[in-house]
Design a protein around this motif. Structure first.
Motif, PDB file in Angstrom:
ATOM      1  N   CYS A 242      -9.648  22.675 -17.754  1.00  0.00           N
ATOM      2  CA  CYS A 242      -9.228  23.550 -16.647  1.00  0.00           C
ATOM      3  C   CYS A 242     -10.110  24.787 -16.574  1.00  0.00           C
ATOM      4  O   CYS A 242     -10.493  25.227 -15.478  1.00  0.00           O
ATOM      5  CB  CYS A 242      -7.764  23.961 -16.835  1.00  0.00           C
ATOM      6  SG  CYS A 242      -6.566  22.657 -16.496  1.00  0.00           S
ATOM      7  N   GLN A 243     -10.429  25.357 -17.730  1.00  0.00           N
ATOM      8  CA  GLN A 243     -11.283  26.542 -17.734  1.00  0.00           C
ATOM      9  C   GLN A 243     -12.695  26.206 -17.262  1.00  0.00           C
ATOM     10  O   GLN A 243     -13.325  26.972 -16.531  1.00  0.00           O
ATOM     11  CB  GLN A 243     -11.315  27.154 -19.140  1.00  0.00           C
ATOM     12  CG  GLN A 243     -10.053  27.874 -19.544  1.00  0.00           C
ATOM     13  CD  GLN A 243      -9.740  29.047 -18.642  1.00  0.00           C
ATOM     14  OE1 GLN A 243     -10.637  29.811 -18.261  1.00  0.00           O
ATOM     15  NE2 GLN A 243      -8.476  29.209 -18.278  1.00  0.00           N
ATOM     16  N   ARG A 247     -11.776  27.787 -14.090  1.00  0.00           N
ATOM     17  CA  ARG A 247     -11.569  29.114 -14.671  1.00  0.00           C
ATOM     18  C   ARG A 247     -10.107  29.548 -14.548  1.00  0.00           C
ATOM     19  O   ARG A 247      -9.797  30.719 -14.332  1.00  0.00           O
ATOM     20  CB  ARG A 247     -12.468  30.162 -14.001  1.00  0.00           C
ATOM     21  CG  ARG A 247     -13.951  29.879 -14.130  1.00  0.00           C
ATOM     22  CD  ARG A 247     -14.408  30.110 -15.557  1.00  0.00           C
ATOM     23  NE  ARG A 247     -15.855  29.959 -15.671  1.00  0.00           N
ATOM     24  CZ  ARG A 247     -16.446  29.023 -16.398  1.00  0.00           C
ATOM     25  NH1 ARG A 247     -15.695  28.162 -17.070  1.00  0.00           N
ATOM     26  NH2 ARG A 247     -17.752  28.942 -16.479  1.00  0.00           N
ATOM     27  N   LYS A 248      -9.218  28.567 -14.688  1.00  0.00           N
ATOM     28  CA  LYS A 248      -7.780  28.820 -14.600  1.00  0.00           C
ATOM     29  C   LYS A 248      -7.055  27.993 -15.664  1.00  0.00           C
ATOM     30  O   LYS A 248      -7.607  27.017 -16.189  1.00  0.00           O
ATOM     31  CB  LYS A 248      -7.222  28.427 -13.223  1.00  0.00           C
ATOM     32  CG  LYS A 248      -7.753  29.191 -12.034  1.00  0.00           C
ATOM     33  CD  LYS A 248      -7.115  28.650 -10.766  1.00  0.00           C
ATOM     34  CE  LYS A 248      -7.630  29.348  -9.527  1.00  0.00           C
ATOM     35  NZ  LYS A 248      -7.019  28.780  -8.289  1.00  0.00           N
ATOM     36  N   SER A 249      -5.811  28.359 -15.926  1.00  0.00           N
ATOM     37  CA  SER A 249      -4.961  27.536 -16.784  1.00  0.00           C
ATOM     38  C   SER A 249      -4.295  26.461 -15.934  1.00  0.00           C
ATOM     39  O   SER A 249      -4.281  26.544 -14.692  1.00  0.00           O
ATOM     40  CB  SER A 249      -3.896  28.394 -17.464  1.00  0.00           C
ATOM     41  OG  SER A 249      -3.021  28.937 -16.496  1.00  0.00           O
ATOM     42  N   MET A 252      -1.805  27.444 -13.211  1.00  0.00           N
ATOM     43  CA  MET A 252      -2.302  28.238 -12.084  1.00  0.00           C
ATOM     44  C   MET A 252      -3.019  27.406 -11.029  1.00  0.00           C
ATOM     45  O   MET A 252      -3.448  27.932 -10.002  1.00  0.00           O
ATOM     46  CB  MET A 252      -3.265  29.319 -12.601  1.00  0.00           C
ATOM     47  CG  MET A 252      -2.637  30.303 -13.570  1.00  0.00           C
ATOM     48  SD  MET A 252      -1.312  31.268 -12.811  1.00  0.00           S
ATOM     49  CE  MET A 252      -2.254  32.239 -11.626  1.00  0.00           C
ATOM     50  N   GLU A 257      -6.746  21.468  -6.729  1.00  0.00           N
ATOM     51  CA  GLU A 257      -7.293  21.543  -8.084  1.00  0.00           C
ATOM     52  C   GLU A 257      -6.573  20.590  -9.026  1.00  0.00           C
ATOM     53  O   GLU A 257      -7.189  19.977  -9.906  1.00  0.00           O
ATOM     54  CB  GLU A 257      -7.205  22.987  -8.588  1.00  0.00           C
ATOM     55  CG  GLU A 257      -8.152  23.928  -7.846  1.00  0.00           C
ATOM     56  CD  GLU A 257      -7.836  25.386  -8.071  1.00  0.00           C
ATOM     57  OE1 GLU A 257      -8.738  26.224  -7.883  1.00  0.00           O
ATOM     58  OE2 GLU A 257      -6.671  25.704  -8.427  1.00  0.00           O
TER      59      GLU A 257
END
Length: 294
Positions: A242-243, A247-249, A252, A257
């Motif tokens: 995810c990162q 660039r999110k958890s 989120m 996505e």
């Protein structure tokens, strides 16, 4: 309430498969907790455990006891493990609505042998390992092993250390053995001698293992439809993925996505829809809709 409530007999106890999450997220800590809870419940409920396997989203036990005891055992197991998960992850009511099936096993024919083989072969049918003796989270290597059982006596630990190990203040027998993995060895409380007497010889046990419904289903199925990676491996990879991608958890991500993440997991890990739902905590229907939207 079971119609045979107080009668001592054999029982195949199985929990429903969770479809949108998994019981055991971490190969070490979570499975170890489940193994130690098995030891505590076997002693506390005075049931005889013949065979069991802890799978990522369900558990199986073959027990010798009354049906009432079997119900207390599995409900106690669910309650204690749910408490462990709540304390560790903050997850509430993980297993509250998780159904349980308790089937009576006829001990006068070969139904008992078939039930034990069915449980032992779960890990093989799930494409986790080649043989049940290679799967550590159950009784896979307990029977006809031909090697001495080695471990540390539980009684050699302080009471505080014992409590930390088994996540309970319940006092287990001091001669129970702790294996190198850090949990009570099933051979300390499982009825190994009884099971070996039931099968009589290693060859006869192997016959039932190879001819169990689990083994036959695996041979008859398309191997590509079976998960190529264990749930825990994918769960551990999701945060980094995810990162890297967004660039999110995970929590989120928006729907687009989420769809891309599912696509990447399916491609990278050959995960099927059921496995994707378990490892992402997304309902099966949402996973299928997101995959269809790609």
């Amino acid at each position: 309430m079971c119609a045979l409530g107080c009668r001592t007999d054999y029982w195949l106890v199985t929990t429903d498969h969770l479809t949108d999450r998994i019981w055991f997220r971490n190969d070490d800590d979570d499975f170890k907790a489940g193994m130690n809870i098995s030891a505590v419940l076997a002693s506390a409920t005075e049931v005889n455990v013949l065979s069991f396997e802890l799978m990522s989203n369900h558990v199986h036990f073959v027990l010798s006891c009354s049906c009432d005891q079997a119900e207390r055992f599995i409900e106690g197991f669910k309650k204690r493990y749910a408490q462990f998960v709540h304390h560790k992850y903050g997850t509430k009511e993980l297993l509250r609505r998780n159904g349980v099936d308790i089937q009576h096993i006829n001990g006068m024919d070969e139904s008992l042998e078939r039930a034990i083989a069915y449980v032992q072969m779960n890990c093989v049918a799930a494409n986790i390992c080649l043989s049940p003796v290679l799967y550590p989270w159950g009784t896979g290597d307990c029977f006809f092993s031909g090697k001495p059982v080695r471990g540390t006596r539980l009684g050699s630990l302080s009471r505080r250390a014992q409590t930390r190990l088994i996540h309970s203040t319940y006092e287990l027998p001091e001669d129970y053995l702790i294996g190198e993995g850090g949990y009570i060895l099933p051979s300390s409380y499982v009825q190994v001698g009884l099971v070996e007497n039931i099968f009589r010889t290693p060859r006869r046990m192997n016959y039932f293992l190879q001819n169990s419904s689990k083994a036959k289903r695996r041979l008859a199925s398309n191997e590509q439809k079976l998960p190529a990676f264990r749930d825990q491996i994918i769960v551990s990879a999701i945060p980094d993925l995810c990162q890297s991608l967004f660039r999110k958890s995970l929590g989120m991500l928006d729907s687009d996505e989420q769809a891309e993440l599912l696509k990447q997991l399916r491609f990278r890990f050959s995960a099927n829809v059921n496995q994707l739902a378990r490892v992402t905590d997304l309902p099966y229907e949402i996973v299928t809709d997101l995959l269809d939207s790609i």
